[in-house]
Design a protein around this motif. Sequence first.
Motif, PDB file in Angstrom:
ATOM      1  N   ASN A  25      23.150   2.583  89.907  1.00 19.78           N
ATOM      2  CA  ASN A  25      21.756   2.644  89.472  1.00 19.78           C
ATOM      3  C   ASN A  25      21.507   3.817  88.526  1.00 19.78           C
ATOM      4  OD1 ASN A  25      19.163   1.417  89.584  1.00 19.78           O
ATOM      5  ND2 ASN A  25      18.450   3.055  90.911  1.00 19.78           N
ATOM      6  N   GLN A  26      22.204   4.918  88.727  1.00 16.51           N
ATOM      7  CA  GLN A  26      22.003   6.095  87.882  1.00 16.51           C
ATOM      8  C   GLN A  26      22.893   6.095  86.640  1.00 16.51           C
ATOM      9  OE1 GLN A  26      22.773   8.942  91.021  1.00 16.51           O
ATOM     10  NE2 GLN A  26      20.610   9.471  91.133  1.00 16.51           N
ATOM     11  N   ARG A  27      24.100   5.579  86.759  1.00 15.81           N
ATOM     12  CA  ARG A  27      25.068   5.686  85.657  1.00 15.81           C
ATOM     13  C   ARG A  27      25.351   4.374  84.948  1.00 15.81           C
ATOM     14  NH1 ARG A  27      29.232   9.569  88.919  1.00 15.81           N
ATOM     15  NH2 ARG A  27      27.684  11.151  89.385  1.00 15.81           N
ATOM     16  N   GLY A  28      24.944   3.263  85.530  1.00 17.82           N
ATOM     17  CA  GLY A  28      25.240   1.968  84.955  1.00 17.82           C
ATOM     18  C   GLY A  28      26.648   1.523  85.309  1.00 17.82           C
ATOM     19  N   TYR A  29      26.951   0.288  84.959  1.00 22.85           N
ATOM     20  CA  TYR A  29      28.245  -0.296  85.306  1.00 22.85           C
ATOM     21  C   TYR A  29      29.389   0.454  84.634  1.00 22.85           C
ATOM     22  CZ  TYR A  29      32.030  -3.644  85.723  1.00 22.85           C
ATOM     23  OH  TYR A  29      33.243  -4.226  85.987  1.00 22.85           O
ATOM     24  N   GLU A  30      29.296   0.643  83.350  1.00 28.68           N
ATOM     25  CA  GLU A  30      30.374   1.321  82.611  1.00 28.68           C
ATOM     26  C   GLU A  30      30.491   2.786  83.004  1.00 28.68           C
ATOM     27  OE1 GLU A  30      32.661  -0.090  80.736  1.00 28.68           O
ATOM     28  OE2 GLU A  30      31.731  -2.059  80.952  1.00 28.68           O
ATOM     29  N   GLY A  31      29.380   3.418  83.296  1.00 29.79           N
ATOM     30  CA  GLY A  31      29.379   4.838  83.620  1.00 29.79           C
ATOM     31  C   GLY A  31      29.803   5.156  85.047  1.00 29.79           C
ATOM     32  N   ALA A  32      29.870   4.135  85.893  1.00 28.80           N
ATOM     33  CA  ALA A  32      30.280   4.333  87.286  1.00 28.80           C
ATOM     34  C   ALA A  32      31.802   4.283  87.357  1.00 28.80           C
ATOM     35  CB  ALA A  32      29.662   3.257  88.178  1.00 28.80           C
ATOM     36  N   ALA A  33      32.408   5.449  87.357  1.00 30.83           N
ATOM     37  CA  ALA A  33      33.867   5.525  87.400  1.00 30.83           C
ATOM     38  C   ALA A  33      34.359   5.242  88.815  1.00 30.83           C
ATOM     39  CB  ALA A  33      34.331   6.907  86.956  1.00 30.83           C
ATOM     40  N   SER A  54      36.599   6.752  90.297  1.00 28.95           N
ATOM     41  CA  SER A  54      36.750   8.042  90.984  1.00 28.95           C
ATOM     42  C   SER A  54      35.435   8.480  91.624  1.00 28.95           C
ATOM     43  CB  SER A  54      37.261   9.115  90.015  1.00 28.95           C
ATOM     44  OG  SER A  54      36.356   9.287  88.942  1.00 28.95           O
ATOM     45  N   ASP A  55      34.299   8.189  90.971  1.00 27.65           N
ATOM     46  CA  ASP A  55      32.982   8.499  91.555  1.00 27.65           C
ATOM     47  C   ASP A  55      32.739   7.668  92.807  1.00 27.65           C
ATOM     48  OD1 ASP A  55      32.380  10.258  89.438  1.00 27.65           O
ATOM     49  OD2 ASP A  55      31.582   8.600  88.237  1.00 27.65           O
ATOM     50  N   LEU A  56      33.111   6.401  92.750  1.00 33.90           N
ATOM     51  CA  LEU A  56      32.934   5.513  93.897  1.00 33.90           C
ATOM     52  C   LEU A  56      33.834   5.943  95.049  1.00 33.90           C
ATOM     53  CD1 LEU A  56      32.834   2.164  91.899  1.00 33.90           C
ATOM     54  CD2 LEU A  56      30.887   3.360  92.924  1.00 33.90           C
ATOM     55  N   MET A  57      35.054   6.363  94.724  1.00 36.53           N
ATOM     56  CA  MET A  57      35.979   6.829  95.748  1.00 36.53           C
ATOM     57  C   MET A  57      35.448   8.100  96.413  1.00 36.53           C
ATOM     58  SD  MET A  57      39.536   5.997  93.675  1.00 36.53           S
ATOM     59  CE  MET A  57      40.407   7.325  94.445  1.00 36.53           C
ATOM     60  N   LYS A  58      34.943   9.011  95.607  1.00 38.12           N
ATOM     61  CA  LYS A  58      34.407  10.266  96.140  1.00 38.12           C
ATOM     62  C   LYS A  58      33.202  10.000  97.045  1.00 38.12           C
ATOM     63  CE  LYS A  58      32.690  14.770  94.699  1.00 38.12           C
ATOM     64  NZ  LYS A  58      32.347  15.633  93.565  1.00 38.12           N
ATOM     65  N   ALA A  59      32.302   9.124  96.609  1.00 40.00           N
ATOM     66  CA  ALA A  59      31.092   8.831  97.377  1.00 40.00           C
ATOM     67  C   ALA A  59      31.401   8.138  98.703  1.00 40.00           C
ATOM     68  CB  ALA A  59      30.139   7.971  96.556  1.00 40.00           C
ATOM     69  N   THR A  60      32.393   7.271  98.691  1.00 42.90           N
ATOM     70  CA  THR A  60      32.701   6.498  99.900  1.00 42.90           C
ATOM     71  C   THR A  60      33.742   7.168 100.783  1.00 42.90           C
ATOM     72  OG1 THR A  60      34.438   5.225  98.770  1.00 42.90           O
ATOM     73  CG2 THR A  60      32.187   4.302  98.756  1.00 42.90           C
ATOM     74  N   GLY A  61      34.498   8.089 100.211  1.00 41.07           N
ATOM     75  CA  GLY A  61      35.583   8.713 100.964  1.00 41.07           C
ATOM     76  C   GLY A  61      36.790   7.809 101.108  1.00 41.07           C
ATOM     77  N   GLU A  98      40.022   5.469  99.260  1.00 36.85           N
ATOM     78  CA  GLU A  98      40.913   5.335  98.109  1.00 36.85           C
ATOM     79  C   GLU A  98      40.611   4.008  97.420  1.00 36.85           C
ATOM     80  OE1 GLU A  98      43.076   7.663  97.004  1.00 36.85           O
ATOM     81  OE2 GLU A  98      42.302   8.974  98.586  1.00 36.85           O
ATOM     82  N   LYS A  99      41.204   3.826  96.259  1.00 37.14           N
ATOM     83  CA  LYS A  99      41.010   2.602  95.471  1.00 37.14           C
ATOM     84  C   LYS A  99      41.295   1.358  96.317  1.00 37.14           C
ATOM     85  CE  LYS A  99      42.815   0.403  91.305  1.00 37.14           C
ATOM     86  NZ  LYS A  99      43.707   0.571  90.152  1.00 37.14           N
ATOM     87  N   GLY A 100      42.409   1.368  97.036  1.00 38.17           N
ATOM     88  CA  GLY A 100      42.776   0.220  97.859  1.00 38.17           C
ATOM     89  C   GLY A 100      41.783  -0.045  98.975  1.00 38.17           C
ATOM     90  N   GLY A 101      41.186   1.015  99.506  1.00 36.69           N
ATOM     91  CA  GLY A 101      40.183   0.863 100.554  1.00 36.69           C
ATOM     92  C   GLY A 101      38.935   0.164 100.048  1.00 36.69           C
ATOM     93  N   ILE A 102      38.572   0.462  98.813  1.00 37.69           N
ATOM     94  CA  ILE A 102      37.407  -0.199  98.200  1.00 37.69           C
ATOM     95  C   ILE A 102      37.749  -1.647  97.877  1.00 37.69           C
ATOM     96  CG2 ILE A 102      35.878  -0.243  96.181  1.00 37.69           C
ATOM     97  CD1 ILE A 102      36.073   2.864  96.188  1.00 37.69           C
ATOM     98  N   TYR A 103      38.903  -1.848  97.231  1.00 40.04           N
ATOM     99  CA  TYR A 103      39.267  -3.203  96.800  1.00 40.04           C
ATOM    100  C   TYR A 103      39.737  -4.085  97.950  1.00 40.04           C
ATOM    101  CZ  TYR A 103      38.390  -1.931  92.004  1.00 40.04           C
ATOM    102  OH  TYR A 103      37.770  -1.557  90.835  1.00 40.04           O
TER     103      TYR A 103
END
Length: 137
Positions: free
Chosen positions: A20-28, A30-37, A39-44
């Motif tokens: 919502n703050q950074r948009g789709y392209e701006g949401a890295a 790494s930002d999602l990983m940091k916010a959720t705690g 790793e990439k595999g955990g999200i995917y």
Amino acid sequence: MRKGDQTRQEIIREAAPIFNQRGYEGAALSDLMKATGLEKGGIYRHFESKQQLAAEAFDYAWNLAIDTRFEGTQEISNTVDRLKQIVRNFRDRRAGLVPGGCPLLNTAMDSDDGNPQLRVKAQRALNSWLDRPPTDY
């Protein structure tokens, strides 16, 4: 609710402000990983793609915004008074919303030229709001 479902919902809650703050392209990622705690595999493990996560994060943010904006209007029988309550809600009820402003406006602007799935979601959200019967206000 199963643990996997709880984790999925937590990812959506944590990702919504970032999109919502950074948009789709701006949401890295790494930002999602940091916010959720996670790793990439955990999200995917919970989402097929960043686009799917963004779409579900939009749905979460939009539903929260709509529920907040229309809170308390169902008990009001007079249409004018319901409309006044909606205006008061816009003015007064900011706590608990997804940070970054209106998810519909943000997503519509962000996806205008780039993300067809999010553009469709934003258009449907706007249409559902515009097509809402006056008795729902």
